[in-house]
Design an enzyme around this catalytic site. Structure first.
Site, PDB file in Angstrom:
ATOM      1  N   HIS A  68      62.981  45.062  63.378  1.00  9.69           N
ATOM      2  CA  HIS A  68      63.790  45.714  64.426  1.00  9.69           C
ATOM      3  C   HIS A  68      65.173  46.044  63.862  1.00  9.69           C
ATOM      4  O   HIS A  68      65.710  45.302  63.041  1.00  9.69           O
ATOM      5  CB  HIS A  68      63.990  44.759  65.595  1.00  9.69           C
ATOM      6  CG  HIS A  68      62.899  44.775  66.618  1.00  9.69           C
ATOM      7  ND1 HIS A  68      61.689  44.168  66.416  1.00  9.69           N
ATOM      8  CD2 HIS A  68      62.839  45.321  67.854  1.00  9.69           C
ATOM      9  CE1 HIS A  68      60.942  44.332  67.491  1.00  9.69           C
ATOM     10  NE2 HIS A  68      61.598  45.021  68.371  1.00  9.69           N
ATOM     11  N   GLY A 112      59.749  42.161  63.302  1.00  3.99           N
ATOM     12  CA  GLY A 112      58.801  42.981  64.053  1.00  3.99           C
ATOM     13  C   GLY A 112      57.953  43.865  63.163  1.00  3.99           C
ATOM     14  O   GLY A 112      56.888  44.315  63.556  1.00  3.99           O
ATOM     15  N   TYR A 142      60.714  35.957  71.270  1.00  2.00           N
ATOM     16  CA  TYR A 142      59.615  36.902  71.031  1.00  2.00           C
ATOM     17  C   TYR A 142      58.732  36.975  72.269  1.00  2.00           C
ATOM     18  O   TYR A 142      58.584  36.013  73.010  1.00  2.00           O
ATOM     19  CB  TYR A 142      58.802  36.489  69.795  1.00  2.00           C
ATOM     20  CG  TYR A 142      58.329  37.675  68.987  1.00  2.00           C
ATOM     21  CD1 TYR A 142      59.218  38.388  68.193  1.00  2.00           C
ATOM     22  CD2 TYR A 142      57.022  38.111  69.050  1.00  2.00           C
ATOM     23  CE1 TYR A 142      58.804  39.497  67.469  1.00  2.00           C
ATOM     24  CE2 TYR A 142      56.595  39.219  68.328  1.00  2.00           C
ATOM     25  CZ  TYR A 142      57.499  39.911  67.536  1.00  2.00           C
ATOM     26  OH  TYR A 142      57.089  41.011  66.822  1.00  2.00           O
TER      27      TYR A 142
END
Ligand code: YXS
Length: 263
Positions: A68, A112, A142
Site C-alpha cells: 500500500h 498488501g 488488516y
C-alpha cells in the site's frame, strides 16, 4: 496491442495479456493511481477475452512492490482498509477475472502486495524473492477477507509466522508451503512464465473460467454469522483508533522502528 499508462505497461499479444508495474521511484507502491491503471488494463483484457494474464514488475527490480502507498493511509479515525480500498478492489478483480492471472515475481514483495500476488492463480518467482506481510509492523488492522486470503494461500502456521513477525520470508519457504509454484533464477522467469501462459491459452477458456470460479467459491465458503463479522469490525476499529496505529504510520515516515504500547 499496447496501451499507454503512466505507472504500468500493458500489452496483449496472442491472447495473452501482460501488465508490468512501472513506478520504480516509489517501488511500485500500490497507490490509488497505480491501482486504477491496473484495473483499467484488466478491463481491457477482459474485453479482449485474453486466455491468461501475466502480472510482473520491471525486469531486474530490487522491489516488486512496496505494498500500500502509506501516504494514502488515513490517520483521521477512518478505517484504513475498507471494502473499496484500492488494493481490495484489484484483488477482487483478479479473483473474479475469468482467465488465470500469473504473478511473475522478482525482488521483494511487501504488505498488501503480498496479498495481491497471492490473489493471483499461479506464482512464478525469482529464487531470491522475499515476501513480508507487514500490518503488525505498521500497527495496521488488516481486514478479515485479506487474512482469509493469506490463510487460504499459506495455511495456519506460516500465515501466523508471516503476520506476527512481519519479517521477509524467503521464496523457498513459500515453495515448501505450495504458495509459490516455481522459484527459478531470474533469467529463467520469462521463458517459464511464458510457457505456462501459452499452455493455458491452448486449453478451453470456458472450462478454465468455470474451474477458477468453482475454486474461488469453495475457498471462500466460510459461514460467518453477521454478529461475528460485526465483532471483528469492532476489534478492527479499536486498532485503527489506537495510538499504536498512529505510531506505526509516524515511525514509517520517520524511518525508525515503531514503539508500540498496546493501546
Ligand atoms: O523518502 P522518499 O520520498 O524518497 O520515499 C521513499 C519511501 O518513503 C517510498 N516508499 C513508499 N512510499 C509509500 N508507501 C510505501 N509502501 C513505500 N515504500 C517505500 O519510496 C522511496 C524509496 O524508499 P526507500 O528509501 O525506503 O528505499 P529502499 O530501497 O531503502 O527500501 C525499499 C523498501 C521497500 C525495503 C522500503 O522502502 C520499505 O521497507 N518500504 C515499506 C515496505 C512496507 O512495509 N510496506 C507495507 C505498506 S502498508 C501495507 O501494504 C498494508 C496496509 S499492511 O501493512 O497492512 O500490509
Amino acid at each position: 496491442m499496447e496501451t499507454g499508462y503512466a505507472l504500468i505497461e500493458s500489452k496483449i499479444a496472442d491472447k495473452i495479456g501482460d501488465i508490468t508495474l512501472n513506478n520504480p521511484s516509489k517501488h511500485n507502491a500500490l497507490s490509488t493511481a497505480l491501482i486504477d491503471e491496473l484495473c483499467a488494463a484488466l478491463e481491457e483484457m477482459l474485453l479482449a477475452q485474453v486466455r491468461a494474464v501475466v502480472l510482473r514488475a520491471q525486469e531486474g527490480v530490487k522491489v516488486f512492490s512496496a505494498g500500500h502507498d502509506v501516504r494514502e493511509l488515513p490517520t483521521n479515525g477512518r478505517d484504513p482498509l475498507t471494502y473499496d480500498d484500492p488494493v481490495r478492489r484489484v484483488i477482487r478483480m483478479i479473483e473474479l477475472f475469468p482467465a488465470p492471472v500469473i504473478a511473475m515475481v522478482e525482488g521483494s514483495v511487501w504488505g498488501g502486495a503480498c496479498e495481491l500476488v497471492m490473489s493471483c492463480d499461479i506464482i512464478v518467482a525469482g529464487d531470491d524473492s522475499t515476501f513480508a506481510v507487514t500490518p503488525a509492523k505498521l500497527g495496521m488492522p488488516y481486514n478479515i477477507s485479506g487474512v482469509q486470503n493469506f490463510l487460504n494461500a499459506g495455511g495456519m502456521p506460516l500465515c501466523k509466522e508471516m503476520l506476527f513477525t512481519a519479517q521477509p520470508i524467503s521464496v523457498r519457504r513459500l515453495i515448501q508451503q505450495g504458495i509459490v509454484s516455481h522459484a527459478v533464477p531470474r533469467n529463467q522467469l520469462e521463458s517459464l512464465t511464458r510457457s505456462i501462459a501459452e499452455q493455458i491459452a491452448k486449453n478451453s477458456p470456458l472450462v478454465i473460467s468455470l474451474l477458477k470460479e468453482e475454486l474461488r467459491l469453495l475457498s471462500a465458503a466460510h459461514n460467518l454469522r453477521p454478529e461475528t463479522f460485526e465483532r471483528v469490525q469492532a476489534m478492527r476499529r479499536m486498532v485503527y483508533d489506537s495510538e499504536d496505529y498512529q505510531e506505526g504510520i509516524r515511525a514509517f515516515f520517520e524511518k525508525r522502528a515503531p514503539k508500540f504500547q498496546g493501546k
